[in-house]
Design a protein around this motif. Sequence first.
Motif, PDB file in Angstrom:
ATOM      1  N   HIS A 101      77.281  56.371  45.159  1.00  0.00           N
ATOM      2  CA  HIS A 101      78.181  57.340  45.447  1.00  0.00           C
ATOM      3  C   HIS A 101      77.601  58.730  45.591  1.00  0.00           C
ATOM      4  N   SER A 102      76.769  58.974  44.835  1.00  0.00           N
ATOM      5  CA  SER A 102      76.053  60.318  44.461  1.00  0.00           C
ATOM      6  C   SER A 102      74.700  60.503  45.025  1.00  0.00           C
ATOM      7  N   GLU A 103      74.272  59.617  45.708  1.00  0.00           N
ATOM      8  CA  GLU A 103      73.050  59.693  46.308  1.00  0.00           C
ATOM      9  C   GLU A 103      72.680  61.072  47.171  1.00  0.00           C
ATOM     10  N   PRO A 104      71.490  61.451  47.144  1.00  0.00           N
ATOM     11  CA  PRO A 104      70.444  61.080  46.347  1.00  0.00           C
ATOM     12  C   PRO A 104      70.442  61.298  44.864  1.00  0.00           C
ATOM     13  N   THR A 105      70.078  60.567  44.256  1.00  0.00           N
ATOM     14  CA  THR A 105      70.099  60.690  42.709  1.00  0.00           C
ATOM     15  C   THR A 105      68.684  60.572  42.072  1.00  0.00           C
ATOM     16  N   VAL A 106      68.385  61.769  41.096  1.00  0.00           N
ATOM     17  CA  VAL A 106      67.431  61.946  40.662  1.00  0.00           C
ATOM     18  C   VAL A 106      67.473  62.249  39.184  1.00  0.00           C
ATOM     19  N   ASP A 107      66.437  61.351  38.329  1.00  0.00           N
ATOM     20  CA  ASP A 107      66.611  61.399  36.971  1.00  0.00           C
ATOM     21  C   ASP A 107      65.157  62.343  36.515  1.00  0.00           C
ATOM     22  N   VAL A 108      65.376  63.431  35.891  1.00  0.00           N
ATOM     23  CA  VAL A 108      64.383  64.371  35.278  1.00  0.00           C
ATOM     24  C   VAL A 108      64.011  64.321  33.908  1.00  0.00           C
ATOM     25  N   LYS A 109      63.030  64.021  33.622  1.00  0.00           N
ATOM     26  CA  LYS A 109      62.310  63.946  32.247  1.00  0.00           C
ATOM     27  C   LYS A 109      61.482  65.311  31.847  1.00  0.00           C
ATOM     28  N   ALA A 110      62.030  66.331  31.357  1.00  0.00           N
ATOM     29  CA  ALA A 110      61.236  67.296  31.135  1.00  0.00           C
ATOM     30  C   ALA A 110      61.253  67.629  29.615  1.00  0.00           C
ATOM     31  N   PRO A 111      59.865  68.287  29.156  1.00  0.00           N
ATOM     32  CA  PRO A 111      59.950  68.484  27.744  1.00  0.00           C
ATOM     33  C   PRO A 111      60.923  69.788  27.299  1.00  0.00           C
ATOM     34  N   GLY A 112      61.531  69.419  26.154  1.00  0.00           N
ATOM     35  CA  GLY A 112      62.548  70.432  25.628  1.00  0.00           C
ATOM     36  C   GLY A 112      63.982  70.352  26.311  1.00  0.00           C
ATOM     37  N   MET A 113      63.985  69.432  27.115  1.00  0.00           N
ATOM     38  CA  MET A 113      65.276  69.115  27.862  1.00  0.00           C
ATOM     39  C   MET A 113      65.710  67.783  27.843  1.00  0.00           C
ATOM     40  N   PRO A 114      67.210  67.434  27.599  1.00  0.00           N
ATOM     41  CA  PRO A 114      67.524  66.073  27.519  1.00  0.00           C
ATOM     42  C   PRO A 114      67.059  65.371  28.820  1.00  0.00           C
ATOM     43  N   ASP A 115      66.906  63.974  28.936  1.00  0.00           N
ATOM     44  CA  ASP A 115      66.769  63.222  30.338  1.00  0.00           C
ATOM     45  C   ASP A 115      68.180  63.384  30.803  1.00  0.00           C
ATOM     46  N   THR A 116      67.998  63.862  32.202  1.00  0.00           N
ATOM     47  CA  THR A 116      69.192  64.206  32.903  1.00  0.00           C
ATOM     48  C   THR A 116      69.112  63.349  34.278  1.00  0.00           C
ATOM     49  N   ILE A 117      70.177  62.927  34.697  1.00  0.00           N
ATOM     50  CA  ILE A 117      70.223  62.285  36.122  1.00  0.00           C
ATOM     51  C   ILE A 117      71.157  63.430  36.795  1.00  0.00           C
ATOM     52  N   TYR A 118      70.527  63.836  37.969  1.00  0.00           N
ATOM     53  CA  TYR A 118      71.271  64.726  38.807  1.00  0.00           C
ATOM     54  C   TYR A 118      71.807  63.904  40.096  1.00  0.00           C
ATOM     55  N   GLY A 119      73.030  64.407  40.590  1.00  0.00           N
ATOM     56  CA  GLY A 119      73.644  63.746  41.953  1.00  0.00           C
ATOM     57  C   GLY A 119      73.563  64.477  42.982  1.00  0.00           C
ATOM     58  N   ASN A 120      73.622  64.092  44.384  1.00  0.00           N
ATOM     59  CA  ASN A 120      73.713  64.659  45.552  1.00  0.00           C
ATOM     60  C   ASN A 120      72.483  65.713  45.565  1.00  0.00           C
ATOM     61  N   VAL A 121      71.311  65.233  45.413  1.00  0.00           N
ATOM     62  CA  VAL A 121      70.312  66.204  45.442  1.00  0.00           C
ATOM     63  C   VAL A 121      69.704  66.473  46.637  1.00  0.00           C
ATOM     64  N   THR A 122      70.244  67.554  47.185  1.00  0.00           N
ATOM     65  CA  THR A 122      69.772  68.012  48.606  1.00  0.00           C
ATOM     66  C   THR A 122      68.349  68.597  48.499  1.00  0.00           C
ATOM     67  N   ALA A 123      67.516  69.018  49.730  1.00  0.00           N
ATOM     68  CA  ALA A 123      66.475  69.802  49.523  1.00  0.00           C
ATOM     69  C   ALA A 123      66.748  70.985  48.866  1.00  0.00           C
ATOM     70  N   GLU A 124      68.010  71.738  49.035  1.00  0.00           N
ATOM     71  CA  GLU A 124      68.049  72.932  48.283  1.00  0.00           C
ATOM     72  C   GLU A 124      68.148  72.940  46.659  1.00  0.00           C
ATOM     73  N   LEU A 125      69.138  71.592  46.331  1.00  0.00           N
ATOM     74  CA  LEU A 125      69.245  71.400  44.757  1.00  0.00           C
ATOM     75  C   LEU A 125      67.670  70.951  44.325  1.00  0.00           C
ATOM     76  N   ALA A 126      66.838  70.333  44.975  1.00  0.00           N
ATOM     77  CA  ALA A 126      65.652  70.057  44.492  1.00  0.00           C
ATOM     78  C   ALA A 126      64.845  71.169  44.123  1.00  0.00           C
ATOM     79  N   LYS A 127      64.859  72.178  44.830  1.00  0.00           N
ATOM     80  CA  LYS A 127      64.341  73.548  44.438  1.00  0.00           C
ATOM     81  C   LYS A 127      64.830  74.027  43.531  1.00  0.00           C
ATOM     82  N   GLU A 128      66.116  74.013  43.230  1.00  0.00           N
ATOM     83  CA  GLU A 128      66.796  74.531  41.985  1.00  0.00           C
ATOM     84  C   GLU A 128      66.675  73.740  40.891  1.00  0.00           C
TER      85      GLU A 128
END
Lengths: 132, 180
Positions: A76-103
């Motif tokens: 329901h929220s594709e594209p979904t992206v799981d981001v693992k970065a140091p100093g940040m909690p593991d986070t799943i983002y939804g509705n990742v457009t090209a613009e949001l990917a940059k953000e």
Amino acid sequence: MAKMTLAQLKALRDETKKDIDRRDTEGKDVMIVVGMGTCGIAAGAKDAISSFIDEIKEHDLTNVTIKQTGCMGLCHSEPTVDVKAPGMPDTIYGNVTAELAKEIIVKHVIGKELISKHVLDRPASDIMKEQN
Amino acid sequence: MHYSLCDSILDLFQNSVEANSKTIIMDFFQNPKSLFVNIKDDGKGMDQKTLDRVQDPFYTDGIKHKHRKVGLGIPFLIQTTEMTNGYFSLKSEKGVGTELNISFNLEHWDTPPIGNIVDMLISAMSFDGDYEFIFNREDEQRNLNYTVTRSDLIDALGDLSQVTNMILLKEFIESQELDN
């Protein structure tokens, strides 16, 4: 620009590697996992990956891995992206457009700031590993 | 259906990766009238019963998602080819592999655009797993003709999920797409 040969590609890779080896990247690895099931692809996951690659190049980041996985159970929220970065909690983002990917690269990975309105709390229950 | 033909093809390609194929060969031949795509793998294959059922959107193998009742990859392809006078055939043998042969009709109004071939290839080359992928490309109108092989790219670049390598991979494939 002419067509590149495999030998030229390898030379370019060796040159880039030398440059990367000079930097201190230990413990700073970032992993981005993109859902590439039918649902993710239909919603534009391919565009998101392309945008991640371009933005990472723009900011000259060297320690990022992009993994592709099947459907994460959040169709329901594709594209979904799981981001693992140091100093940040593991986070799943939804509705990742090209613009949001940059953000995500600029704010989450570099700026260490969550993009709250696109955070999904956890994967769908049918793909969660059983917790004991 | 998928927004572009490349999205649909990538979706079908991913089935071959998930079927634990050792070698996947894709022909991607186009002329102004048609795009012919052939995907051949040596993955786990399907028996006749499964082969019939994957064409049903309300069928999935139940392994990936226990409670899911849909599988849309092949049904999307059927929808696209049926509504635009295209063609496809799906052959498979259990334990041997699967071959998918598609002809998209580029002259039909309702055929989706081909889409971004470079992005499709980057994605297809960089899934996890130890598979060989041979991509044969021809564009009759542009007189374009090249082959890229995953093992050659890994030899030259190393890990294809590292973004520094993906950036170079993108430059490489973009250069192959240039006019002769």
